[in-house]
Motif scaffolding. Structure first.
Motif, mmCIF file in Angstrom:
data_model
loop_
_atom_site.group_PDB
_atom_site.id
_atom_site.type_symbol
_atom_site.label_atom_id
_atom_site.label_comp_id
_atom_site.label_asym_id
_atom_site.label_seq_id
_atom_site.Cartn_x
_atom_site.Cartn_y
_atom_site.Cartn_z
ATOM 1 N N ALA A 183 0.846 -1.190 0.000
ATOM 2 C CA ALA A 183 0.000 0.000 0.000
ATOM 3 C C ALA A 183 0.877 1.234 0.000
ATOM 4 N N VAL A 184 0.329 2.320 -0.526
ATOM 5 C CA VAL A 184 1.041 3.597 -0.543
ATOM 6 C C VAL A 184 0.163 4.613 0.161
ATOM 7 N N VAL A 185 0.744 5.300 1.150
ATOM 8 C CA VAL A 185 0.068 6.379 1.859
ATOM 9 C C VAL A 185 0.643 7.675 1.307
ATOM 10 N N VAL A 186 -0.230 8.518 0.763
ATOM 11 C CA VAL A 186 0.209 9.741 0.095
ATOM 12 C C VAL A 186 -0.446 10.950 0.752
ATOM 13 N N GLY A 187 0.362 11.902 1.168
ATOM 14 C CA GLY A 187 -0.180 13.143 1.714
ATOM 15 C C GLY A 187 -0.664 14.036 0.588
ATOM 16 N N CYS A 188 -1.848 14.610 0.762
ATOM 17 C CA CYS A 188 -2.457 15.467 -0.264
ATOM 18 C C CYS A 188 -2.890 16.805 0.337
ATOM 19 N N GLY A 189 -2.128 17.323 1.272
ATOM 20 C CA GLY A 189 -2.460 18.597 1.898
ATOM 21 C C GLY A 189 -3.341 18.412 3.108
ATOM 22 N N LYS A 190 -4.657 18.586 2.940
ATOM 23 C CA LYS A 190 -5.585 18.491 4.069
ATOM 24 C C LYS A 190 -6.088 17.072 4.305
ATOM 25 N N TYR A 191 -5.768 16.178 3.422
ATOM 26 C CA TYR A 191 -6.155 14.777 3.572
ATOM 27 C C TYR A 191 -5.024 13.914 3.020
ATOM 28 N N ALA A 192 -5.120 12.618 3.256
ATOM 29 C CA ALA A 192 -4.163 11.664 2.688
ATOM 30 C C ALA A 192 -4.953 10.647 1.880
ATOM 31 N N GLU A 193 -4.249 9.887 1.083
ATOM 32 C CA GLU A 193 -4.859 8.799 0.326
ATOM 33 C C GLU A 193 -4.103 7.520 0.621
ATOM 34 N N ILE A 194 -4.825 6.406 0.542
ATOM 35 C CA ILE A 194 -4.220 5.081 0.646
ATOM 36 C C ILE A 194 -4.566 4.341 -0.637
ATOM 37 N N TRP A 195 -3.531 3.919 -1.353
ATOM 38 C CA TRP A 195 -3.674 3.226 -2.631
ATOM 39 C C TRP A 195 -3.060 1.842 -2.541
ATOM 40 N N SER A 196 -3.539 0.926 -3.373
ATOM 41 C CA SER A 196 -2.783 -0.303 -3.572
ATOM 42 C C SER A 196 -1.520 0.129 -4.321
ATOM 43 N N GLU A 197 -0.436 -0.556 -4.058
ATOM 44 C CA GLU A 197 0.829 -0.175 -4.699
ATOM 45 C C GLU A 197 0.718 -0.233 -6.223
ATOM 46 N N GLU A 198 0.026 -1.246 -6.743
ATOM 47 C CA GLU A 198 -0.104 -1.401 -8.190
ATOM 48 C C GLU A 198 -0.922 -0.265 -8.805
ATOM 49 N N ALA A 199 -2.057 0.051 -8.186
ATOM 50 C CA ALA A 199 -2.908 1.129 -8.714
ATOM 51 C C ALA A 199 -2.200 2.476 -8.625
ATOM 52 N N TYR A 200 -1.454 2.678 -7.558
ATOM 53 C CA TYR A 200 -0.736 3.940 -7.389
ATOM 54 C C TYR A 200 0.333 4.098 -8.474
ATOM 55 N N GLU A 201 1.090 3.054 -8.699
ATOM 56 C CA GLU A 201 2.140 3.123 -9.724
ATOM 57 C C GLU A 201 1.546 3.366 -11.110
ATOM 58 N N ALA A 202 0.402 2.743 -11.397
ATOM 59 C CA ALA A 202 -0.270 2.968 -12.691
ATOM 60 C C ALA A 202 -0.750 4.411 -12.799
ATOM 61 N N MET A 203 -1.331 4.943 -11.721
ATOM 62 C CA MET A 203 -1.833 6.321 -11.733
ATOM 63 C C MET A 203 -0.681 7.313 -11.919
#
Length: 140
Positions: free
Chosen positions: A102-122
């Motif tokens: 999984a990838v936890v990504v900070g986006c300013g006022k919120y964060a996102e949690i992605w599957s590693e595969e979906a994140y890399e594709a995005m």
């Protein structure tokens, strides 16, 4: 301000480590919800969650109730354990298609949690030239 990109594995009990800097910003208890636009999870402090749903509460009642029901049905209030891990409900793990990485990504006022595969594709599909053009169209 939530920022950075952190890769962690989800264990067999659906526990995911949340980075210390993010836990400081999010607080002792925070919300994890399905994204309505992408197959990822959104993570909000309780204060930011209230800001997020505030305009929905002000909508026409029949619309407001349906949307609030869907948002809250697909969200979970979580608190990290002593090791900084949260437990994600199976429905959220399934929605985000997180199998191990999984990838936890900070986006300013919120964060996102992605599957590693979906994140890399995005990230692979990001077009910085398009982003630059869009930012410039707003004078940024």
């Amino acid at each position: 301000m939530l920022s950075g990109e952190f890769k962690h594995n989800i264990d067999t009990k659906n526990r995911l480590f949340i980075p210390a800097k993010h836990r400081e910003e999010l607080g002792e208890t925070f919300m994890v919800a399905k994204s309505v636009r992408e197959n990822c999870l959104k993570v909000y402090s309780l204060e930011e969650w209230e800001r997020y749903i505030e305009p929905i509460v002000k909508m026409e009642r029949k619309n407001s109730e349906a949307i609030l029901r869907a948002l809250h049905r697909n969200a979970s209030q979580v608190s990290p354990d002593a090791q900084g891990r949260i437990i994600l409900p199976p429905a959220l793990v399934s929605y985000a298609e997180i199998e191990k990485g999984a990838v936890v990504v900070g986006c300013g006022k919120y964060a996102e949690i992605w599957s590693e595969e979906a994140y890399e594709a995005m990230v692979g599909d990001e077009d910085m030239a398009d982003m630059k053009d869009l930012l410039e169209s707003y004078g940024l």
